[in-house]
Scaffold this active site. Structure first.
Site, PDB file in Angstrom:
ATOM      1  N   SER A 291      89.956  21.364  46.354  1.00 47.67           N
ATOM      2  CA  SER A 291      88.896  21.381  45.354  1.00 47.67           C
ATOM      3  C   SER A 291      87.594  21.967  45.908  1.00 47.67           C
ATOM      4  CB  SER A 291      88.708  19.966  44.806  1.00 47.67           C
ATOM      5  OG  SER A 291      87.861  19.950  43.696  1.00 47.67           O
ATOM      6  N   ASP A 302      85.438  35.364  50.805  1.00 46.98           N
ATOM      7  CA  ASP A 302      85.272  36.512  49.903  1.00 46.98           C
ATOM      8  C   ASP A 302      84.005  37.306  50.206  1.00 46.98           C
ATOM      9  OD1 ASP A 302      87.581  35.928  48.596  1.00 46.98           O
ATOM     10  OD2 ASP A 302      86.669  35.575  46.631  1.00 46.98           O
ATOM     11  N   LYS A 316      94.026  23.095  44.784  1.00 41.82           N
ATOM     12  CA  LYS A 316      93.587  22.329  43.624  1.00 41.82           C
ATOM     13  C   LYS A 316      92.338  23.014  43.071  1.00 41.82           C
ATOM     14  CE  LYS A 316      91.838  18.802  41.140  1.00 41.82           C
ATOM     15  NZ  LYS A 316      90.547  18.822  40.437  1.00 41.82           N
TER      16      LYS A 316
END
Length: 538
Positions: A291, A302, A316
């Site tokens: 999460s 990224d 998740k």
């Protein structure tokens, strides 16, 4: 917490709103109400005609749970107790004594008292056995039963009976106080110039705690950082953004969400006024990182701000809106959207090779290590697209590096944690390091945390193996001695380290951490974030 961008504020209102909005029925609602009529009719017939009296409340709760089960593993109806527990977890505080406990030899045993708490001020020690709570024997209790009895409203008293090595049993009446749980339990220089920050959860103050840790480490001379998110089950979205913005330029996209309902498509941007963007950074991740942990790891990867080292995260990546039910004190935790990293990849794993219910519970309570190895071949957390049962889509980072979507965060450098060998695993299972530490400390008053294991200490441990009939061979004992000695030092450091015993024990434990060792090796080869990212094989 600092003010957040208007978009994320609106999103949190949606996540933690106070009920449903009443308006015109959507198309198809009439058909839904006809199905609801069928449910009411069935319930009425059961109440009237079933062979034995029924508990209507139980039937309705079962029906609600059934609805949630048919949706996904993360949607849940939360009764009064469940909702109160969730709020205490995310708010990071509760009424209690301030002790970490675990079951040892059938009794709840104090692993460590937390500094500055009621238990600590009353002299409760690591190794104390809680034999009674409020006069009731605790033999055979589960950890959950003991915690439930020890926690309670602030200002109330609870009496515990302690058995301590070398002393008679003694009652302690302790007043419960608000216990604040730190999101950053450890932050220190793990090597000259290398700062280490352990983040265990994402609660209300996580971003603030991380920033304070970075500032302390920089003042101490740290010029590179390790952010350890292993076995961090997640928490508040706002704090995932808050932590990320400590490392990335202002205005960077951190995460966005997409769902079916109006208002579910929201972008969150970094707003930190003075981010730390110059230090080489590594994030440690594993199958227990879920999460909010995955949002942080995915954004930093990224944006090419740092490298991710370890094993693939949990996967998740769905958004649960917490919707309070009117006048009931209960709530729905309902999946309403999915998270996407800045490159556009979904974190969420839609295909599971294990019981999703077990995985969901394990991700939330941090007990993933009690399940089968998630990184085993064919397991739920593969480390490449080829290993997944469904091909994963590929995306590009800001610098053009290849990353995967749809199955957690795949590390830039895959490093599996060492697997415990048979004897070490059995010693850990039986809590023998802890038991040996308690005995040694009682027999050697005034002893300090050892930097090595002298012969007398080792012989005492071997004697404990014989006493407890722990099976081993001389070859096993010799081959696993390095780990066994580290385990002895770890628990003695916890027992003898005073207020900083937990940190001392943690520092000993990570001496053999191969994932951390790889992170430090990479950091030693890079002077800037750009140099570090270029070391990635992908």
């Amino acid at each position: 917490m600092r003010p957040r961008h208007l978009g994320i504020a609106a999103f949190l209102v949606a996540l933690f709103g106070a009920g449903f909005i009443v308006g015109k029925s959507p198309a198809g609602a009439e058909r839904s109400y006809r199905e609801l009529d069928a449910f009411v009719e069935v319930l009425g017939k059961i109440q009237r005609d079933y062979v034995e009296p029924v508990d209507t409340k139980k039937l309705v709760r079962g029906a609600i749970d059934g609805m949630m089960k048919d949706l996904d593993p993360f949607s849940q109806y939360m009764d009064l107790a469940d909702y109160a527990e969730l709020k205490s977890m995310t708010q990071g505080h509760f009424g209690g004594l301030g002790i970490v406990i675990s079951i040892r030899d059938e009794y709840p045993t104090v692993i460590s008292p937390l500094e500055g708490t009621p238990a600590y001020s009353q002299g409760i020690q690591s190794g104390d056995v809680i034999v009674r709570i409020a006069g009731s024997s605790t033999r055979g209790w589960s950890n959950e039963e003991a915690v439930q009895k020890l926690r309670g409203p602030e200002g109330t008293d609870v009496t515990i009976t302690i058995a301590r090595a070398g002393e008679e049993e003694r009652d302690y009446t302790i007043k419960r106080e608000e216990i604040r749980v730190k999101s950053v339990p450890y932050a220190f220089e793990v090597a000259p110039g290398v700062g280490y920050i352990r983040v265990s959860t994402f609660a209300e103050t996580t971003g603030e705690e991380v920033r304070a840790a970075i500032d302390r480490l920089e003042k101490a001379g740290a010029h590179s950082l390790v952010l350890d998110l292993r076995d961090n089950p997640g928490g508040l979205l706002s704090q995932a953004v808050d932590v990320t913005e400590s490392f990335v330029p202002k205005g960077s996209l951190v995460v966005y969400t997409k769902g079916r309902s109006a208002g579910s498509e929201v972008k969150a941007f970094a707003e930190g006024a003075d981010p730390h963007t110059e230090q080489p950074l590594i994030v440690l991740s594993n199958g227990g990182s879920a999460s909010a942990s995955e949002i942080v790891a995915g954004a930093l990867q990224d944006l090419d701000r740092g490298l991710v080292v370890g094993t693939t995260s949990f996967g998740k990546g769905s958004v649960q809106s917490l919707i309070e039910l009117q006048d009931r004190g209960t709530a729905l935790k309902l999946t309403t959207a999915k998270y996407y990293t800045p490159s556009g990849r979904s974190i969420h794993r839609d295909t599971w090779n294990k019981s999703t219910r077990d995985l969901e519970r394990a991700a939330e309570d941090g007990s993933l290590d009690t399940l089968a190895d998630p990184d085993a071949p064919g397991g739920a957390h593969a480390d490449s697209a080829a290993a997944d049962s469904v091909a994963r889509p590929t995306f590009k980072t800001r610098a053009g590096r290849l990353v995967y979507g749809g199955g957690g965060i795949t590390p830039d450098e895959v490093v599996r944690a060492d697997t415990l060998q048979a004897l070490s695993r059995e010693v850990e299972r039986r809590g023998l390091f802890f038991k040996h530490a308690v005995r040694w400390a009682a027999a050697n008053p005034g002893a300090t945390s050892p930097g090595s294991v002298p012969p007398a200490m080792w012989n005492g441990f071997v004697g404990l193996l014989a006493e407890t009939k722990t099976p081993y061979t001389p070859t096993q004992l010799a081959g696993e001695r390095a780990y066994l000695e580290r385990g002895i030092r770890r628990e003695l450091s916890r027992r003898l380290g005073g207020a900083r015993g937990d940190e001392a024990a943690f520092k000993v434990a990570i001496e053999g951490d191969v994932q951390l060792a790889k992170a430090m090796e990479l950091l030693g080869r890079a002077r800037t974030p750009g140099e570090l990212v270029r070391l990635s094989v992908r």
